[in-house]
Scaffold this motif. Structure first.
Motif, PDB file in Angstrom:
ATOM      1  N   SER A  16      93.225   4.309  59.327  1.00  0.00           N
ATOM      2  CA  SER A  16      93.401   4.407  57.872  1.00  0.00           C
ATOM      3  C   SER A  16      92.804   5.701  57.329  1.00  0.00           C
ATOM      4  CB  SER A  16      92.746   3.199  57.191  1.00  0.00           C
ATOM      5  OG  SER A  16      92.803   3.309  55.793  1.00  0.00           O
ATOM      6  N   GLY A  20      94.924   8.681  55.567  1.00  0.00           N
ATOM      7  CA  GLY A  20      94.603   9.045  54.193  1.00  0.00           C
ATOM      8  C   GLY A  20      94.293  10.524  54.042  1.00  0.00           C
ATOM      9  N   LEU A  23      97.587  12.503  54.401  1.00  0.00           N
ATOM     10  CA  LEU A  23      98.400  12.386  53.194  1.00  0.00           C
ATOM     11  C   LEU A  23      97.836  13.235  52.062  1.00  0.00           C
ATOM     12  CD1 LEU A  23      99.301   8.571  53.048  1.00  0.00           C
ATOM     13  CD2 LEU A  23     100.824  10.490  53.557  1.00  0.00           C
ATOM     14  N   THR A  46      93.925  10.365  46.456  1.00  0.00           N
ATOM     15  CA  THR A  46      93.960   9.927  47.855  1.00  0.00           C
ATOM     16  C   THR A  46      92.755  10.448  48.621  1.00  0.00           C
ATOM     17  OG1 THR A  46      96.385   9.902  47.808  1.00  0.00           O
ATOM     18  CG2 THR A  46      95.330   9.919  49.969  1.00  0.00           C
ATOM     19  N   ASN A 132     101.738   5.033  53.080  1.00  0.00           N
ATOM     20  CA  ASN A 132     100.563   4.451  52.437  1.00  0.00           C
ATOM     21  C   ASN A 132     100.656   2.927  52.393  1.00  0.00           C
ATOM     22  OD1 ASN A 132      98.067   4.627  51.078  1.00  0.00           O
ATOM     23  ND2 ASN A 132      99.084   4.437  49.106  1.00  0.00           N
ATOM     24  N   HIS A 158      94.167   0.700  46.391  1.00  0.00           N
ATOM     25  CA  HIS A 158      95.586   0.833  46.760  1.00  0.00           C
ATOM     26  C   HIS A 158      96.485   0.650  45.545  1.00  0.00           C
ATOM     27  CE1 HIS A 158      99.267   0.510  49.071  1.00  0.00           C
ATOM     28  NE2 HIS A 158      99.535  -0.630  48.451  1.00  0.00           N
ATOM     29  N   SER A 161      96.470   3.814  43.613  1.00  0.00           N
ATOM     30  CA  SER A 161      97.150   4.844  44.390  1.00  0.00           C
ATOM     31  C   SER A 161      98.662   4.687  44.263  1.00  0.00           C
ATOM     32  CB  SER A 161      96.730   4.738  45.862  1.00  0.00           C
ATOM     33  OG  SER A 161      97.448   5.664  46.656  1.00  0.00           O
TER      34      SER A 161
END
Length: 324
Positions: A16, A20, A23, A46, A132, A158, A161
């Motif tokens: 994860s 992240g 991204l 992010t 994501n 999340h 986001s």
């Protein structure tokens, strides 16, 4: 079982984190090339969310090496003195970044001419949303087994986001519509989306600032959970009483500190066997329990008692090596 569970959690967590970070970098570069301030803000969100999870993990692991788990009825705490400082740094970055993006968006809205839109970033936004969401589902599948405050924070992070990505997507779709329909007013959708993203950044900065000042609320163990742990231990043969049971939810699961009273006439080896059995029973029956520490003390009630298992008789040993 305990080691397998921890290895699983480590794999999920670092996957994860790596995703992240990737991204955030890709969004930031694409947002800069496309001159899309909303996408830059999404990248900042992010990056901050990833950094927050990473610092929490690092400082909590360090804190667990130097302190015992807190009691069940403890309702607040920071876990480590380093977390508030790290949160304050991210708070400043989020607030300043959100302020800069917001001011720039207002300038674009008030400008007589809009910059030439570059909607090619829409492909990246779609891909980023898919990745994501996939990573979130992947991690949620394991974290949901722990039933602790990390799950609540992860879902909240999340959610916002996703809001960021949807707002960025709306801005890009507005830009494409403006190009196709030759409607100049639709060009304003993109700076408006940047302004909304800046508000999300300010909101996240406020949340971190509040946690830094007042401390993160720790999810209190449900009374029913504590009762289940207690009942399970009391059924162990050789356990006369449970003197103390403390449970604290950590990043890798529930940690239990247990003190049990046993027959003072049994041997140290017999007491260790009881402790090991109680520990393994908790780890086996409750999959969200990742660590159990058992301390054995001789029971001294000051009156005759009944033991659910007479170790002295079964072992056939004398008083040598008995607990005192």
């Amino acid at each position: 079982m305990e080691n397998k569970f921890i290895r699983q959690q480590e794999k999920v967590f670092w996957t994860s984190m790596l995703t992240g970070l990737t991204l955030a970098i890709v969004k930031g570069i694409t947002g800069y090339l496309a001159m899309n301030k909303a996408l830059i803000g999404d990248a900042l969100y992010t990056a901050a969310a990833t950094a927050r999870q990473l610092t929490d993990r690092v400082f909590r692991q360090d804190g667990r090496r130097t302190r015992r788990a807190q009691a069940v009825d403890v309702s607040s705490g920071n876990g480590s003195s380093g977390i508030p400082f790290a949160n304050m740094v991210m708070t400043v970055l989020l607030l300043l970044g959100g302020l800069e993006i917001g001011i720039s968006a207002i300038r674009d809205i008030m400008a007589d001419e809009m910059a030439e839109p570059k909607p090619f970033a829409i492909v990246l936004v779609f891909l980023a949303m898919a990745v994501n969401e996939g990573i979130f589902r992947y991690r949620y599948r394991y974290v949901s087994k722990l039933n602790h405050t990390t799950l609540t924070e992860m879902v909240d992070t999340h959610r916002y986001s996703l809001y960021c990505s949807i707002v960025v997507l709306a801005g890009l779709l507005g830009t494409i519509a403006a190009l196709e329909l030759q409607q100049d007013r639709l060009y304003y959708v993109q700076p408006i989306s940047a302004l909304i993203v800046s508000m999300i950044l300010w909101r996240q900065g406020y949340v971190l600032a509040r946690q830094s000042i007042y401390g993160r609320l720790v999810h209190t163990m449900e009374q029913q959970d504590a009762s289940d742990y207690m009942e399970t231990v009391q059924r162990v043969q050789g356990v006369i009483t449970v003197e103390q049971l403390q449970a604290q939810e950590q990043e890798d699961g529930v940690h239990i500190q247990l003190i049990i009273g046993v027959n003072p006439q049994i041997t140290v080896q017999a007491a260790a066997e009881i402790a090991d059995y109680a520990k393994n029973l908790l780890l086996t029956r409750f999959t969200h329990v990742s660590h159990v520490h058992v301390q054995v003390v001789p029971y001294n009630g000051g009156y005759p008692y009944k033991s659910n298992y007479d170790w002295n008789r079964s072992e056939g040993r004398s008083g040598d090596g008995m607990l005192h």
